[in-house]
Enzyme design. Sequence first.
Site, PDB file in Angstrom:
ATOM      1  N   GLU A 101      13.395 -10.983 -15.147  1.00 34.43           N
ATOM      2  CA  GLU A 101      13.193 -10.035 -14.042  1.00 34.43           C
ATOM      3  C   GLU A 101      11.728  -9.592 -13.999  1.00 34.43           C
ATOM      4  O   GLU A 101      11.020  -9.649 -15.001  1.00 34.43           O
ATOM      5  CB  GLU A 101      14.160  -8.856 -14.257  1.00 34.43           C
ATOM      6  CG  GLU A 101      14.069  -7.683 -13.320  1.00 34.43           C
ATOM      7  CD  GLU A 101      14.330  -7.971 -11.846  1.00 34.43           C
ATOM      8  OE1 GLU A 101      13.698  -8.888 -11.309  1.00 34.43           O
ATOM      9  OE2 GLU A 101      15.139  -7.249 -11.232  1.00 34.43           O
ATOM     10  N   ASP A 105      12.775  -0.522 -13.515  1.00 39.11           N
ATOM     11  CA  ASP A 105      12.314   0.767 -13.007  1.00 39.11           C
ATOM     12  C   ASP A 105      13.383   1.808 -13.345  1.00 39.11           C
ATOM     13  O   ASP A 105      13.420   2.322 -14.461  1.00 39.11           O
ATOM     14  CB  ASP A 105      12.075   0.591 -11.505  1.00 39.11           C
ATOM     15  CG  ASP A 105      11.418   1.783 -10.848  1.00 39.11           C
ATOM     16  OD1 ASP A 105      10.590   2.428 -11.489  1.00 39.11           O
ATOM     17  OD2 ASP A 105      11.737   2.064  -9.683  1.00 39.11           O
ATOM     18  N   VAL A 155       3.220  -0.768  -8.284  1.00 41.76           N
ATOM     19  CA  VAL A 155       2.362  -1.932  -8.489  1.00 41.76           C
ATOM     20  C   VAL A 155       2.816  -3.124  -7.636  1.00 41.76           C
ATOM     21  O   VAL A 155       3.997  -3.247  -7.301  1.00 41.76           O
ATOM     22  CB  VAL A 155       2.325  -2.344  -9.982  1.00 41.76           C
ATOM     23  CG1 VAL A 155       1.624  -1.279 -10.808  1.00 41.76           C
ATOM     24  CG2 VAL A 155       3.731  -2.608 -10.527  1.00 41.76           C
ATOM     25  N   ASP A 161       6.269  -6.947  -4.671  1.00 38.35           N
ATOM     26  CA  ASP A 161       5.878  -6.734  -3.273  1.00 38.35           C
ATOM     27  C   ASP A 161       5.899  -5.275  -2.867  1.00 38.35           C
ATOM     28  O   ASP A 161       6.501  -4.427  -3.526  1.00 38.35           O
ATOM     29  CB  ASP A 161       6.872  -7.460  -2.356  1.00 38.35           C
ATOM     30  CG  ASP A 161       8.226  -6.736  -2.291  1.00 38.35           C
ATOM     31  OD1 ASP A 161       8.813  -6.485  -3.365  1.00 38.35           O
ATOM     32  OD2 ASP A 161       8.666  -6.390  -1.175  1.00 38.35           O
ATOM     33  N   ARG A 167       2.918 -10.460  -2.780  1.00 37.16           N
ATOM     34  CA  ARG A 167       3.534 -11.231  -3.868  1.00 37.16           C
ATOM     35  C   ARG A 167       2.616 -12.314  -4.421  1.00 37.16           C
ATOM     36  O   ARG A 167       2.753 -12.737  -5.556  1.00 37.16           O
ATOM     37  CB  ARG A 167       4.823 -11.900  -3.376  1.00 37.16           C
ATOM     38  CG  ARG A 167       5.969 -10.943  -3.081  1.00 37.16           C
ATOM     39  CD  ARG A 167       7.268 -11.720  -2.950  1.00 37.16           C
ATOM     40  NE  ARG A 167       8.319 -11.009  -2.238  1.00 37.16           N
ATOM     41  CZ  ARG A 167       9.181 -10.166  -2.800  1.00 37.16           C
ATOM     42  NH1 ARG A 167       9.096  -9.914  -4.093  1.00 37.16           N
ATOM     43  NH2 ARG A 167      10.109  -9.575  -2.084  1.00 37.16           N
TER      44      ARG A 167
HETATM   45  P1  IMP Z   1      15.542  -0.690 -10.566  1.00 35.90           P
HETATM   46  O1  IMP Z   1      16.947  -1.051 -10.194  1.00 35.90           O
HETATM   47  O2  IMP Z   1      15.189   0.691 -10.119  1.00 35.90           O
HETATM   48  O3  IMP Z   1      15.219  -0.907 -12.015  1.00 35.90           O
HETATM   49  O4  IMP Z   1      14.608  -1.544  -9.650  1.00 35.90           O
HETATM   50  C1  IMP Z   1      14.176  -2.785  -9.895  1.00 35.90           C
HETATM   51  C2  IMP Z   1      13.566  -3.350  -8.630  1.00 35.90           C
HETATM   52  O5  IMP Z   1      12.791  -2.383  -7.895  1.00 35.90           O
HETATM   53  C3  IMP Z   1      12.592  -4.436  -8.995  1.00 35.90           C
HETATM   54  O6  IMP Z   1      13.230  -5.681  -9.112  1.00 35.90           O
HETATM   55  C4  IMP Z   1      11.577  -4.367  -7.869  1.00 35.90           C
HETATM   56  O7  IMP Z   1      11.990  -5.193  -6.792  1.00 35.90           O
HETATM   57  C5  IMP Z   1      11.589  -2.934  -7.413  1.00 35.90           C
HETATM   58  N1  IMP Z   1      10.436  -2.162  -7.952  1.00 35.90           N
HETATM   59  C6  IMP Z   1      10.470  -1.150  -8.827  1.00 35.90           C
HETATM   60  N2  IMP Z   1       9.244  -0.682  -9.116  1.00 35.90           N
HETATM   61  C7  IMP Z   1       8.385  -1.435  -8.384  1.00 35.90           C
HETATM   62  C8  IMP Z   1       6.936  -1.450  -8.251  1.00 35.90           C
HETATM   63  O8  IMP Z   1       6.176  -0.686  -8.854  1.00 35.90           O
HETATM   64  N3  IMP Z   1       6.446  -2.390  -7.394  1.00 35.90           N
HETATM   65  C9  IMP Z   1       7.215  -3.269  -6.715  1.00 35.90           C
HETATM   66  N4  IMP Z   1       8.563  -3.295  -6.819  1.00 35.90           N
HETATM   67  C10 IMP Z   1       9.144  -2.382  -7.643  1.00 35.90           C
HETATM   68 MG    MG Z   2      11.014  -5.555  -4.141  1.00 38.95          MG
END
Ligand code: IMP
Ligand code: MG
Length: 182
Positions: A101, A105, A155, A161, A167
């Site tokens: 992955e 986040d 970021v 993206d 990207r």
């Molecule tokens: P999570 O479910 O909150 O852990 O989110 C994961 C997804 O959020 C990643 O696969 C990214 O697509 C998106 N994401 C989270 N933080 C960022 C960032 O700083 N830049 C770009 N995409 C992010």
């Molecule tokens: Mg995304």
Amino acid sequence: MEAYKDEISEILLSQDEITQRVRELGTEISRDYQGKELVIIGILKGAIPFLADLIREISVPLRYDLMAVHSYGLSTKSSGVVQILKDLDRSIEGQHVLIVEDIVDTGLTLSYLRDNLRARRPASLRICTLLDKPSRREVEISAEYNGFAIPDQFVVGYGLDYAERFRQLPFIGVLKPEVYSK
Ligand code: IMP
Ligand code: MG
């Protein structure tokens, strides 16, 4: 990268730093899976550049498959609903699986994926993420392989993206807040 200069405030990780770290991760994974065969599951679309570079640093036999998911992380925070847009082509039962992955986040996406894939009874299941934003975590999850821990900044680049843009950047940069607040 001229076209994006006004929208990026800082280069957080250079192309060289990424290359170096991906090589280290590949070496570590190759050592850990010595004598085994791997199934790598790349999560579309953000993990593509990382996946492409990482597999070429892994020396054990492997195949890779792809999944696309959509997460409603913000609107349904408590439930962390994730929808599968594209599922795996083949079964992973009895196989050694490594999820690749781009970033962890809140952790909602990976936590859902891990449970979903575990239910398919792989021999083992681990996670490799390029980036980790530990301060943003809402559910407990940690990746066995982790490229870089980064601060809570948005970021882009190297697969990541904003509204599908950026990207293609070969580095990871911090997006200027005015780009996403306008
Ligand atoms: P999570 O479910 O909150 O852990 O989110 C994961 C997804 O959020 C990643 O696969 C990214 O697509 C998106 N994401 C989270 N933080 C960022 C960032 O700083 N830049 C770009 N995409 C992010
Ligand atoms: Mg995304």
